[in-house]
Motif scaffolding. Structure first.
Motif, PDB file in Angstrom:
ATOM      1  N   UNK A  44       7.180 -38.077  -8.480  1.00  0.00           N
ATOM      2  CA  UNK A  44       7.894 -36.807  -8.632  1.00  0.00           C
ATOM      3  C   UNK A  44       6.950 -35.641  -8.350  1.00  0.00           C
ATOM      4  N   UNK A  45       7.457 -34.653  -7.646  1.00  0.00           N
ATOM      5  CA  UNK A  45       6.703 -33.424  -7.411  1.00  0.00           C
ATOM      6  C   UNK A  45       7.662 -32.260  -7.567  1.00  0.00           C
ATOM      7  N   UNK A  46       7.346 -31.381  -8.478  1.00  0.00           N
ATOM      8  CA  UNK A  46       8.166 -30.198  -8.701  1.00  0.00           C
ATOM      9  C   UNK A  46       7.270 -28.972  -8.581  1.00  0.00           C
ATOM     10  N   UNK A  47       7.395 -28.231  -7.491  1.00  0.00           N
ATOM     11  CA  UNK A  47       6.559 -27.036  -7.336  1.00  0.00           C
ATOM     12  C   UNK A  47       6.949 -25.964  -8.352  1.00  0.00           C
ATOM     13  N   UNK A  48       5.964 -25.239  -8.803  1.00  0.00           N
ATOM     14  CA  UNK A  48       6.175 -24.193  -9.799  1.00  0.00           C
ATOM     15  C   UNK A  48       6.627 -22.917  -9.090  1.00  0.00           C
ATOM     16  N   UNK A  49       7.868 -22.525  -9.331  1.00  0.00           N
ATOM     17  CA  UNK A  49       8.444 -21.365  -8.640  1.00  0.00           C
ATOM     18  C   UNK A  49       7.892 -20.031  -9.140  1.00  0.00           C
ATOM     19  N   UNK A  50       7.116 -20.043 -10.210  1.00  0.00           N
ATOM     20  CA  UNK A  50       6.512 -18.789 -10.673  1.00  0.00           C
ATOM     21  C   UNK A  50       5.494 -18.252  -9.676  1.00  0.00           C
ATOM     22  N   UNK A  51       5.002 -19.144  -8.807  1.00  0.00           N
ATOM     23  CA  UNK A  51       3.950 -18.759  -7.865  1.00  0.00           C
ATOM     24  C   UNK A  51       4.462 -18.570  -6.437  1.00  0.00           C
ATOM     25  N   UNK A  52       5.756 -18.395  -6.279  1.00  0.00           N
ATOM     26  CA  UNK A  52       6.330 -18.228  -4.938  1.00  0.00           C
ATOM     27  C   UNK A  52       5.756 -17.003  -4.242  1.00  0.00           C
ATOM     28  N   UNK A  53       5.656 -15.890  -4.945  1.00  0.00           N
ATOM     29  CA  UNK A  53       5.237 -14.644  -4.311  1.00  0.00           C
ATOM     30  C   UNK A  53       3.729 -14.465  -4.291  1.00  0.00           C
ATOM     31  N   UNK A  54       3.010 -15.269  -5.052  1.00  0.00           N
ATOM     32  CA  UNK A  54       1.547 -15.250  -5.042  1.00  0.00           C
ATOM     33  C   UNK A  54       1.073 -16.694  -5.134  1.00  0.00           C
ATOM     34  N   UNK A  55       1.078 -17.395  -3.982  1.00  0.00           N
ATOM     35  CA  UNK A  55       0.765 -18.821  -3.987  1.00  0.00           C
ATOM     36  C   UNK A  55      -0.640 -19.125  -4.511  1.00  0.00           C
ATOM     37  N   UNK A  56      -0.715 -20.209  -5.257  1.00  0.00           N
ATOM     38  CA  UNK A  56      -2.018 -20.670  -5.731  1.00  0.00           C
ATOM     39  C   UNK A  56      -2.742 -21.352  -4.569  1.00  0.00           C
ATOM     40  N   UNK A  57      -4.059 -21.230  -4.549  1.00  0.00           N
ATOM     41  CA  UNK A  57      -4.902 -21.864  -3.536  1.00  0.00           C
ATOM     42  C   UNK A  57      -4.437 -21.516  -2.116  1.00  0.00           C
ATOM     43  N   UNK A  58      -4.089 -20.257  -1.904  1.00  0.00           N
ATOM     44  CA  UNK A  58      -3.544 -19.817  -0.616  1.00  0.00           C
ATOM     45  C   UNK A  58      -4.486 -20.107   0.555  1.00  0.00           C
ATOM     46  N   UNK A  59      -5.763 -19.743   0.409  1.00  0.00           N
ATOM     47  CA  UNK A  59      -6.710 -19.942   1.504  1.00  0.00           C
ATOM     48  C   UNK A  59      -6.897 -21.423   1.805  1.00  0.00           C
ATOM     49  N   UNK A  60      -7.000 -22.241   0.758  1.00  0.00           N
ATOM     50  CA  UNK A  60      -7.149 -23.685   0.962  1.00  0.00           C
ATOM     51  C   UNK A  60      -5.891 -24.267   1.609  1.00  0.00           C
TER      52      UNK A  60
END
Length: 141
Positions: A44-60
Motif C-alpha cells: 500500500x502507498x498513500x501519498x500525503x496530500x498535505x504536501x501537494x503544494x510544497x512537495x517534500x524532497x523536491x530536488x531529489x
C-alpha cells in the motif's frame, strides 16, 4: 442537401499545456512522497496530500525523474495528476489520456524541458569546476 461532418468537433475544457503543467507538478509531488515515506512492508502507498503544494524532497524527486526514461516519467506524471486531490479535472484528463495520448506526451516533453531540462547537472563535474560555475551563475549581492 446538407453534408454532415465525419466527426464531432470537440473543444477541450482545458488546454493541454495546463494539463501538462499540473501533471508535472503532480509527478514531482508523487515521487517526493515515495522518497519521504521510503519502502513499506505492505504494498500500500498513500501519498500525503498535505504536501501537494510544497512537495517534500523536491530536488531529489527532480533528480530521480531526470534519471529515468521518458516513457516511465510520463506514466509518473499521469499517476501524479490522478493522485492529486479531486480538482474536477480527473475525468477530462482520463479522456485526454485515451484520445489525445501523443499530443499529451508532447505537452509533457515541452513542459518538462521548459522547467527542468535546462538545469545544470554538476554531479559529474569536478567539485572545483562545479563550484566555480555555480559562483558565476549566482546573482551579485
Amino acid at each position: 442537401m446538407t453534408t454532415h461532418p465525419f466527426y464531432e468537433p470537440r473543444i477541450l475544457k482545458m488546454e493541454l499545456e495546463k494539463f501538462a503543467d499540473i501533471a508535472v507538478d503532480g509527478g514531482v509531488w508523487l515521487v517526493g512522497e515515495v522518497l519521504a515515506q521510503g519502502p513499506s512492508m505492505s504494498c500500500e502507498f498513500t501519498p500525503d496530500t498535505r504536501y501537494v503544494f510544497k512537495p517534500r524532497h523536491r530536488e531529489a524527486a527532480i533528480i530521480e525523474l531526470r534519471a529515468i526514461n521518458e516513457e516511465l516519467r510520463h506514466r509518473i506524471f499521469i499517476a501524479g495528476f490522478l493522485r492529486l486531490p479531486n480538482n474536477g479535472a480527473q475525468a477530462t484528463f482520463r479522456y485526454v489520456c485515451e484520445t489525445h495520448t501523443e499530443m499529451l506526451h508532447e505537452a509533457f516533453r515541452i513542459e518538462w524541458t521548459r522547467r527542468h531540462g535546462k538545469m545544470i547537472d554538476v554531479s559529474k563535474m569536478r567539485s572545483k569546476a562545479a563550484i566555480e560555475l555555480l559562483h558565476k551563475l549566482a546573482p551579485p549581492r
